[in-house]
Enzyme design. Structure first.
Site, PDB file in Angstrom:
ATOM      1  N   ARG A  54       9.685   1.911  -4.137  1.00  0.00           N
ATOM      2  CA  ARG A  54       9.599   3.373  -3.949  1.00  0.00           C
ATOM      3  C   ARG A  54      10.122   4.136  -5.162  1.00  0.00           C
ATOM      4  O   ARG A  54       9.726   5.270  -5.415  1.00  0.00           O
ATOM      5  CB  ARG A  54      10.343   3.834  -2.685  1.00  0.00           C
ATOM      6  CG  ARG A  54      10.279   5.369  -2.528  1.00  0.00           C
ATOM      7  CD  ARG A  54      10.709   5.892  -1.178  1.00  0.00           C
ATOM      8  NE  ARG A  54      11.976   5.376  -0.743  1.00  0.00           N
ATOM      9  CZ  ARG A  54      13.164   5.772  -1.229  1.00  0.00           C
ATOM     10  NH1 ARG A  54      13.234   6.685  -2.174  1.00  0.00           N
ATOM     11  NH2 ARG A  54      14.271   5.235  -0.769  1.00  0.00           N
ATOM     12  N   TYR A 108      -8.384  22.144  -9.537  1.00  0.00           N
ATOM     13  CA  TYR A 108      -8.801  21.126  -8.567  1.00  0.00           C
ATOM     14  C   TYR A 108      -8.514  21.608  -7.130  1.00  0.00           C
ATOM     15  O   TYR A 108      -7.465  22.212  -6.876  1.00  0.00           O
ATOM     16  CB  TYR A 108      -8.043  19.824  -8.861  1.00  0.00           C
ATOM     17  CG  TYR A 108      -8.301  18.731  -7.868  1.00  0.00           C
ATOM     18  CD1 TYR A 108      -9.517  18.054  -7.848  1.00  0.00           C
ATOM     19  CD2 TYR A 108      -7.343  18.380  -6.929  1.00  0.00           C
ATOM     20  CE1 TYR A 108      -9.753  17.060  -6.928  1.00  0.00           C
ATOM     21  CE2 TYR A 108      -7.578  17.383  -5.998  1.00  0.00           C
ATOM     22  CZ  TYR A 108      -8.795  16.728  -5.995  1.00  0.00           C
ATOM     23  OH  TYR A 108      -9.025  15.735  -5.075  1.00  0.00           O
ATOM     24  N   ASP A 180      -3.228  19.549 -16.200  1.00  0.00           N
ATOM     25  CA  ASP A 180      -3.940  18.443 -15.560  1.00  0.00           C
ATOM     26  C   ASP A 180      -5.044  18.027 -16.534  1.00  0.00           C
ATOM     27  O   ASP A 180      -6.009  18.771 -16.736  1.00  0.00           O
ATOM     28  CB  ASP A 180      -4.522  18.911 -14.222  1.00  0.00           C
ATOM     29  CG  ASP A 180      -5.311  17.826 -13.491  1.00  0.00           C
ATOM     30  OD1 ASP A 180      -5.775  16.871 -14.144  1.00  0.00           O
ATOM     31  OD2 ASP A 180      -5.481  17.949 -12.262  1.00  0.00           O
ATOM     32  N   LYS A 205      -9.469   8.368 -11.492  1.00  0.00           N
ATOM     33  CA  LYS A 205     -10.700   8.718 -12.205  1.00  0.00           C
ATOM     34  C   LYS A 205     -10.845   7.816 -13.443  1.00  0.00           C
ATOM     35  O   LYS A 205     -10.936   6.618 -13.302  1.00  0.00           O
ATOM     36  CB  LYS A 205     -10.680  10.207 -12.546  1.00  0.00           C
ATOM     37  CG  LYS A 205     -10.194  11.099 -11.381  1.00  0.00           C
ATOM     38  CD  LYS A 205     -11.113  11.091 -10.193  1.00  0.00           C
ATOM     39  CE  LYS A 205     -10.514  11.719  -8.935  1.00  0.00           C
ATOM     40  NZ  LYS A 205      -9.942  13.042  -9.062  1.00  0.00           N
TER      41      LYS A 205
HETATM   42  C1  LIG Z   1      -9.191  13.865  -8.311  1.00  0.00           C
HETATM   43  C2  LIG Z   1      -8.385  14.895  -9.021  1.00  0.00           C
HETATM   44  C3  LIG Z   1      -7.087  15.186  -8.612  1.00  0.00           C
HETATM   45  C4  LIG Z   1      -6.452  14.515  -7.413  1.00  0.00           C
HETATM   46  O1  LIG Z   1      -6.278  13.158  -7.645  1.00  0.00           O
HETATM   47  P1  LIG Z   1      -6.131  12.050  -6.460  1.00  0.00           P
HETATM   48  O2  LIG Z   1      -5.937  10.800  -7.230  1.00  0.00           O
HETATM   49  O3  LIG Z   1      -7.389  12.099  -5.664  1.00  0.00           O
HETATM   50  O4  LIG Z   1      -4.946  12.454  -5.665  1.00  0.00           O
HETATM   51  C5  LIG Z   1      -6.380  16.124  -9.339  1.00  0.00           C
HETATM   52  N1  LIG Z   1      -6.909  16.764 -10.392  1.00  0.00           N
HETATM   53  C6  LIG Z   1      -8.166  16.524 -10.816  1.00  0.00           C
HETATM   54  C7  LIG Z   1      -8.697  17.257 -11.984  1.00  0.00           C
HETATM   55  C8  LIG Z   1      -8.937  15.575 -10.137  1.00  0.00           C
HETATM   56  O5  LIG Z   1     -10.187  15.344 -10.549  1.00  0.00           O
END
Ligand SMILES: *Cc1c(COP(=O)(O)O)cnc(C)c1O
Length: 389
Positions: A54, A108, A180, A205
């Site tokens: 954790r 997002y 992000d 991704k």
């Molecule tokens: C998919 C995505 C997220 C969230 O990610 P998860 O792994 O699904 O929690 C956040 N920001 C962007 C730009 C994304 O494409």
């Protein structure tokens, strides 16, 4: 890359690996152990010596932290159980009740919903700004503003904010800058080089890159990452060791995959734009994209994501999706397979129709995550499907 620094592809393969190898293994094993023996046998080791899944500090976790920090040219990194675990931990660790965040429009869907609903319930307020209009940001600034939050490439219109202006604005006003950078990936953008305090990724991704793992990362200045780690330790969003292993394996080919995806996306964007059925293509690599000049200056590649709007709206978009044979119709992005979605039904389904309209997301908008299949196969499938309309 400056002198003495290794190429990003070298770091992707080698960084962090040596310390996690066992019994001569070239590939570090999956350490399927929830807890670890305390380093001091006399029992006086403290909380900081505890190794526990954790706390995201097993050998599989520290390998990833070291690799991601090296790849991103950052001081520190931390992996999390998902992109949202990374994003929410970063935000909550730097904002408390009574404070305020400036956030770019069209982030997002999960982040949008967290900032607009959950954080509001916690007494954390926000103002939304146009990322491409830095002159307007001062109007959103308040005495209690602590964070400015943007995305490197927004979804689904692929807008690119004035990223250098974000870190300048943060420095001028004593804010923590967060980005992000999921869509850009470290292959195309290193936010630490621009001075961002924290960069966040959904490693689900491109970083993982094989559509088989959900993971996230917080990367940046050591003190800011440590703060995010404290939040994440308590919220419990740890990455499972097997998921760590998959992410480590996926990362090794990040450069190869992303450069191929950028190439195919560029060819596809130009081919789609020629169809009389297509009203508009959103890809920062196209010269008529509103942020093309900025993307050219900031990025090493324009990414593997694009979207387009059909002249015939929703019905025509549905017919097109039905006529495509190669892409899978599925949410998410960044994997080997080309994927298509209608954002109004997936990533932005959580927004109200009014919010979607304000964000420029038409019901007939189609988003493409370009995979690593042969470029000609991808392009000819879209061109053939458009020809049937
Ligand atoms: C998919 C995505 C997220 C969230 O990610 P998860 O792994 O699904 O929690 C956040 N920001 C962007 C730009 C994304 O494409």
């Amino acid at each position: 890359m400056g002198t003495g620094k290794r190429a990003i592809d070298t770091e992707l393969v080698h960084a962090g690996e040596a310390a996690a190898r066992a019994a001569g293994s070239v590939v570090p094993p999956i350490y399927q152990s929830a807890m670890y023996v305390m380093p001091s046998a006399d029992g006086d080791s403290d909380y900081h010596d505890i190794r526990y899944i954790r706390l995201n500090n097993s050998p599989n976790h520290t390998l990833l932290a070291d690799k991601l920090a090296a790849v991103c040219g950052a001081e520190a990194a931390l992996v999390a159980s998902s992109g949202m675990a990374a994003i929410t931990s970063a935000l909550l660790s730097h904002l408390q009740h009574g404070e305020h965040v400036i956030v770019q429009d069209c982030v997002y869907g999960g982040t949008h919903s967290f900032i607009h609903h959950d954080m509001v319930r916690m007494g954390i307020s926000h103002d939304v700004v146009d990322g491409a209009d830095p002159d307007s940001w001062k109007g959103a600034l308040r005495g209690n503003t602590r964070v400015i939050y943007v995305e490197a490439i927004s979804n689904p219109l692929m807008r690119v904010p004035e990223l250098e202006a974000v870190t300048r604005f943060a420095a001028e006003h004593g804010l923590v800058s967060m980005i992000d950078a999921t869509f850009a990936t470290p292959i195309n953008l290193r936010p630490a080089e621009l001075g961002f305090d924290l960069e966040l990724h959904s490693c689900t991704k491109y970083m993982g890159g094989h559509s088989d793992v959900v993971a996230g990362a917080v990367i940046g200045k050591a003190s800011h990452v440590a703060r995010a780690k404290r939040s994440l330790d308590h919220l419990g969003g740890c990455l499972d060791p097997h998921a760590c292993f998959l992410l480590t394996r996926g990362l090794k080919t990040l450069g190869l995959r992303v450069r191929q995806q950028c190439h195919s996306a560029g060819v596809l964007a130009r081919a789609i734009a020629e169809s009389p059925h297509v009203a508009r293509v959103n890809y920062p690599g196209l010269v008529d994209h509103p942020d093309h000049a900025r993307a050219t200056r900031l990025f090493d590649g324009f990414g593997g994501m694009l979207s387009f709007e059909l002249a015939g709206g929703l019905a025509q978009a549905e017919r097109l999706l039905g006529a495509l044979t190669l892409p899978l119709r599925a949410p998410s992005l960044g994997g080997p397979e080309t994927l298509v979605t209608r954002p109004a039904r997936t990533s932005h389904a959580g927004l109200t129709p009014a919010e979607r309209a304000a964000a420029g997301i038409a019901d007939g908008l189609v988003r493409v995550s370009v995979g690593i299949e042969g470029t000609d196969d991808i392009v000819s499938d879209f061109v053939s499907a458009l020809d049937t309309l």
